[in-house]
Design a protein around this motif. Structure first.
Motif, PDB file in Angstrom:
ATOM      1  N   LEU A 154       4.627  -2.461  12.237  1.00  0.00           N
ATOM      2  CA  LEU A 154       4.757  -1.034  12.521  1.00  0.00           C
ATOM      3  C   LEU A 154       5.613  -0.336  11.470  1.00  0.00           C
ATOM      4  O   LEU A 154       5.310   0.783  11.043  1.00  0.00           O
ATOM      5  N   ALA A 155       6.682  -1.006  11.033  1.00  0.00           N
ATOM      6  CA  ALA A 155       7.528  -0.430   9.985  1.00  0.00           C
ATOM      7  C   ALA A 155       6.761  -0.272   8.688  1.00  0.00           C
ATOM      8  O   ALA A 155       6.914   0.730   7.966  1.00  0.00           O
ATOM      9  N   ASN A 156       5.909  -1.244   8.395  1.00  0.00           N
ATOM     10  CA  ASN A 156       5.089  -1.166   7.187  1.00  0.00           C
ATOM     11  C   ASN A 156       4.103  -0.006   7.282  1.00  0.00           C
ATOM     12  O   ASN A 156       3.901   0.737   6.309  1.00  0.00           O
ATOM     13  N   PHE A 157       3.496   0.150   8.442  1.00  0.00           N
ATOM     14  CA  PHE A 157       2.568   1.267   8.627  1.00  0.00           C
ATOM     15  C   PHE A 157       3.307   2.596   8.473  1.00  0.00           C
ATOM     16  O   PHE A 157       2.816   3.526   7.820  1.00  0.00           O
ATOM     17  N   LYS A 158       4.498   2.695   9.048  1.00  0.00           N
ATOM     18  CA  LYS A 158       5.273   3.936   8.946  1.00  0.00           C
ATOM     19  C   LYS A 158       5.626   4.239   7.488  1.00  0.00           C
ATOM     20  O   LYS A 158       5.666   5.410   7.086  1.00  0.00           O
ATOM     21  N   SER A 159       5.844   3.206   6.685  1.00  0.00           N
ATOM     22  CA  SER A 159       6.163   3.440   5.277  1.00  0.00           C
ATOM     23  C   SER A 159       4.987   4.091   4.557  1.00  0.00           C
ATOM     24  O   SER A 159       5.175   4.911   3.641  1.00  0.00           O
ATOM     25  N   LYS A 160       3.768   3.769   4.961  1.00  0.00           N
ATOM     26  CA  LYS A 160       2.588   4.398   4.365  1.00  0.00           C
ATOM     27  C   LYS A 160       2.463   5.850   4.811  1.00  0.00           C
ATOM     28  O   LYS A 160       2.097   6.726   4.017  1.00  0.00           O
ATOM     29  N   VAL A 161       2.779   6.087   6.073  1.00  0.00           N
ATOM     30  CA  VAL A 161       2.741   7.454   6.587  1.00  0.00           C
ATOM     31  C   VAL A 161       3.806   8.306   5.892  1.00  0.00           C
ATOM     32  O   VAL A 161       3.540   9.424   5.429  1.00  0.00           O
ATOM     33  N   ASP A 162       5.007   7.770   5.792  1.00  0.00           N
ATOM     34  CA  ASP A 162       6.100   8.505   5.150  1.00  0.00           C
ATOM     35  C   ASP A 162       5.823   8.766   3.669  1.00  0.00           C
ATOM     36  O   ASP A 162       6.304   9.744   3.092  1.00  0.00           O
ATOM     37  N   ALA A 163       5.026   7.886   3.037  1.00  0.00           N
ATOM     38  CA  ALA A 163       4.711   8.047   1.612  1.00  0.00           C
ATOM     39  C   ALA A 163       3.683   9.142   1.366  1.00  0.00           C
ATOM     40  O   ALA A 163       3.515   9.574   0.222  1.00  0.00           O
ATOM     41  N   GLY A 164       3.001   9.584   2.447  1.00  0.00           N
ATOM     42  CA  GLY A 164       2.084  10.697   2.271  1.00  0.00           C
ATOM     43  C   GLY A 164       0.677  10.507   2.803  1.00  0.00           C
ATOM     44  O   GLY A 164      -0.213  11.294   2.484  1.00  0.00           O
TER      45      GLY A 164
ATOM     46  N   GLY B  65       7.595   8.599  15.800  1.00  0.00           N
ATOM     47  CA  GLY B  65       7.541   9.879  15.107  1.00  0.00           C
ATOM     48  C   GLY B  65       6.380  10.058  14.151  1.00  0.00           C
ATOM     49  O   GLY B  65       6.398  10.982  13.325  1.00  0.00           O
ATOM     50  N   MET B  66       5.375   9.206  14.252  1.00  0.00           N
ATOM     51  CA  MET B  66       4.213   9.339  13.367  1.00  0.00           C
ATOM     52  C   MET B  66       3.165  10.229  14.029  1.00  0.00           C
ATOM     53  O   MET B  66       2.677   9.919  15.121  1.00  0.00           O
ATOM     54  N   ASP B  67       2.846  11.324  13.376  1.00  0.00           N
ATOM     55  CA  ASP B  67       1.914  12.302  13.923  1.00  0.00           C
ATOM     56  C   ASP B  67       0.737  12.442  12.971  1.00  0.00           C
ATOM     57  O   ASP B  67       0.712  13.327  12.109  1.00  0.00           O
ATOM     58  N   LEU B  68      -0.223  11.553  13.098  1.00  0.00           N
ATOM     59  CA  LEU B  68      -1.425  11.609  12.266  1.00  0.00           C
ATOM     60  C   LEU B  68      -2.573  10.989  13.039  1.00  0.00           C
ATOM     61  O   LEU B  68      -2.347  10.153  13.925  1.00  0.00           O
TER      62      LEU B  68
ATOM     63  N   HIS C 201      -4.064  16.714  -3.968  1.00  0.00           N
ATOM     64  CA  HIS C 201      -5.500  16.773  -4.287  1.00  0.00           C
ATOM     65  C   HIS C 201      -6.321  15.916  -3.329  1.00  0.00           C
ATOM     66  O   HIS C 201      -7.402  16.333  -2.888  1.00  0.00           O
ATOM     67  N   PHE C 202      -5.821  14.732  -3.003  1.00  0.00           N
ATOM     68  CA  PHE C 202      -6.576  13.797  -2.181  1.00  0.00           C
ATOM     69  C   PHE C 202      -6.096  13.792  -0.732  1.00  0.00           C
ATOM     70  O   PHE C 202      -4.890  13.826  -0.471  1.00  0.00           O
ATOM     71  N   HIS C 203      -7.057  13.719   0.173  1.00  0.00           N
ATOM     72  CA  HIS C 203      -6.762  13.340   1.550  1.00  0.00           C
ATOM     73  C   HIS C 203      -6.717  11.813   1.549  1.00  0.00           C
ATOM     74  O   HIS C 203      -7.696  11.164   1.181  1.00  0.00           O
ATOM     75  N   ILE C 204      -5.596  11.250   1.953  1.00  0.00           N
ATOM     76  CA  ILE C 204      -5.409   9.793   1.852  1.00  0.00           C
ATOM     77  C   ILE C 204      -5.506   9.137   3.222  1.00  0.00           C
ATOM     78  O   ILE C 204      -4.727   9.432   4.135  1.00  0.00           O
ATOM     79  N   GLU C 205      -6.493   8.250   3.351  1.00  0.00           N
ATOM     80  CA  GLU C 205      -6.622   7.387   4.516  1.00  0.00           C
ATOM     81  C   GLU C 205      -5.929   6.060   4.210  1.00  0.00           C
ATOM     82  O   GLU C 205      -5.989   5.565   3.078  1.00  0.00           O
ATOM     83  N   VAL C 206      -5.273   5.492   5.212  1.00  0.00           N
ATOM     84  CA  VAL C 206      -4.681   4.162   5.057  1.00  0.00           C
ATOM     85  C   VAL C 206      -5.148   3.271   6.199  1.00  0.00           C
ATOM     86  O   VAL C 206      -5.733   3.739   7.177  1.00  0.00           O
ATOM     87  N   ALA C 207      -4.874   1.986   6.079  1.00  0.00           N
ATOM     88  CA  ALA C 207      -5.292   1.019   7.095  1.00  0.00           C
ATOM     89  C   ALA C 207      -4.218   0.860   8.163  1.00  0.00           C
ATOM     90  O   ALA C 207      -3.019   0.936   7.889  1.00  0.00           O
TER      91      ALA C 207
ATOM     92  N   ALA D 189       0.812  -1.214   0.000  1.00  0.00           N
ATOM     93  CA  ALA D 189       0.000   0.000   0.000  1.00  0.00           C
ATOM     94  C   ALA D 189       0.848   1.268   0.000  1.00  0.00           C
ATOM     95  O   ALA D 189       0.422   2.291  -0.546  1.00  0.00           O
ATOM     96  N   ASN D 190       2.046   1.219   0.602  1.00  0.00           N
ATOM     97  CA  ASN D 190       2.879   2.429   0.590  1.00  0.00           C
ATOM     98  C   ASN D 190       3.259   2.827  -0.835  1.00  0.00           C
ATOM     99  O   ASN D 190       3.393   4.022  -1.147  1.00  0.00           O
ATOM    100  N   GLU D 191       3.403   1.829  -1.727  1.00  0.00           N
ATOM    101  CA  GLU D 191       3.699   2.132  -3.124  1.00  0.00           C
ATOM    102  C   GLU D 191       2.512   2.828  -3.789  1.00  0.00           C
ATOM    103  O   GLU D 191       2.686   3.717  -4.626  1.00  0.00           O
ATOM    104  N   LEU D 192       1.301   2.416  -3.416  1.00  0.00           N
ATOM    105  CA  LEU D 192       0.107   3.062  -3.937  1.00  0.00           C
ATOM    106  C   LEU D 192       0.021   4.502  -3.433  1.00  0.00           C
ATOM    107  O   LEU D 192      -0.267   5.422  -4.219  1.00  0.00           O
TER     108      LEU D 192
END
Length: 281
Positions: A152-162, A188-191, A130-136, A116-119
């Motif tokens: 957790l590392a996988n989740f952080k990769s989605k956060v870091d991707a935007g 360090g994830m603030d969302l 343009h988009f507000h992006i929600e992730v799982a 999902a981080n690639e998406l």
């Protein structure tokens, strides 16, 4: 947090028939009284419900509400996702729920995306902000994760991707959410990480869902629910008490809102919202 500031959202799946759409509209009318920030609409494996997802989103928008289509990338090419993003932009859709998705049965190719981080990264490259992006997010960890740290590392990769915010898989142990949230903060994830809430409709259905997504049904709860057998009234009464308690603990502990998995029904969630004081006057 003031109840007016809570991030309330509601999830539907795209109906297959006109009768199903009529029932969804009725549920939407009832759940609109929660003043949800948005209604999300699921997206079938490999894009199998693409047209119905868009039709449902447009129907929600036409009624004056914000709608967020799910978009999953597995088995899709970059061009297919690019075309879909452009289509959503043309319809003035501003929010997406970006997911990897499950590989459809019998599918051979995984497509151009593996995670999902690639998406999320691709959406940002193609459409900017343009988009507000929600992730799982998975407080009890994704069933395919090698370890909690890897998840957790996988989740952080989605956060870091935007990613802008996250919606969790459902759970019945609030501590799982709090530990997950606190670990995200430590990394360090603030969302906003909004808990996903699944009402209990029947034990067979819940057990099936949970076996697929890795959500844990506490042993005491599973046995109590099984003991009711065909007594759905007692089962749902207990389920409502349990889920109300979970929500109360989450909100008291600082959860930024609640995301309701509705199964296109409103009754139990309406009662739950009344108990929590979420319903508009």
């Amino acid at each position: 947090m003031d109840k007016q500031e809570l991030m309330i959202s509601v999830e539907f799946f795209p109906p297959k028939t006109e009768e199903g759409m009529a029932k969804l509209r009725e549920a939407r009318t009832q759940l609109a009284r929660l003043n949800p920030k948005f209604f999300s609409v699921t997206f079938g494996a490999g894009g199998s419900t693409r047209d119905r997802t868009l039709d449902t989103v447009l129907d929600i928008q036409a009624a004056g509400f914000e709608a967020a289509p799910h978009i999953s990338c597995i088995s899709s090419s970059k061009q297919e996702i690019r075309d879909l993003l452009q289509l959503y932009q043309q319809h003035d859709i501003k929010r997406l729920v970006a997911l990897r998705g499950d590989i459809p049965s019998g599918e051979v190719s995984a497509g151009d995306f593996r995670y999902a981080n690639e998406l999320v990264e691709f959406i940002r490259q193609e459409t900017g902000d343009h988009f507000h992006i929600e992730v799982a997010a998975y407080p009890e960890f994704h069933p395919e994760a090698a370890s909690p740290a890897a998840d957790l590392a996988n989740f952080k990769s989605k956060v870091d991707a935007g990613a802008n915010s996250a919606i969790t898989q459902y759970f019945y142990n609030p501590d799982a959410y709090f530990y997950f949230r606190d670990e995200c903060t430590r990394l360090g994830m603030d969302l906003p990480i909004v808990p996903g809430i699944m009402p209990i409709y029947n034990i067979t259905q819940l057990a099936r869902f949970s076996s697929v997504c890795g959500a844990e049904i506490p042993r005491w709860l599973r046995l109590r629910l099984q003991d009711y057998g065909d007594d759905l009234a007692s089962l749902r009464a207990l389920g409502l008490d349990v889920v109300t308690g979970v929500c109360e603990k989450l909100l008291a502990g600082g959860a930024p809102g609640l995301h309701f998995y509705t199964l296109n029904q409103s009754g139990i969630i309406t009662t739950l919202a009344e108990r929590l004081g979420l319903k508009a006057a």
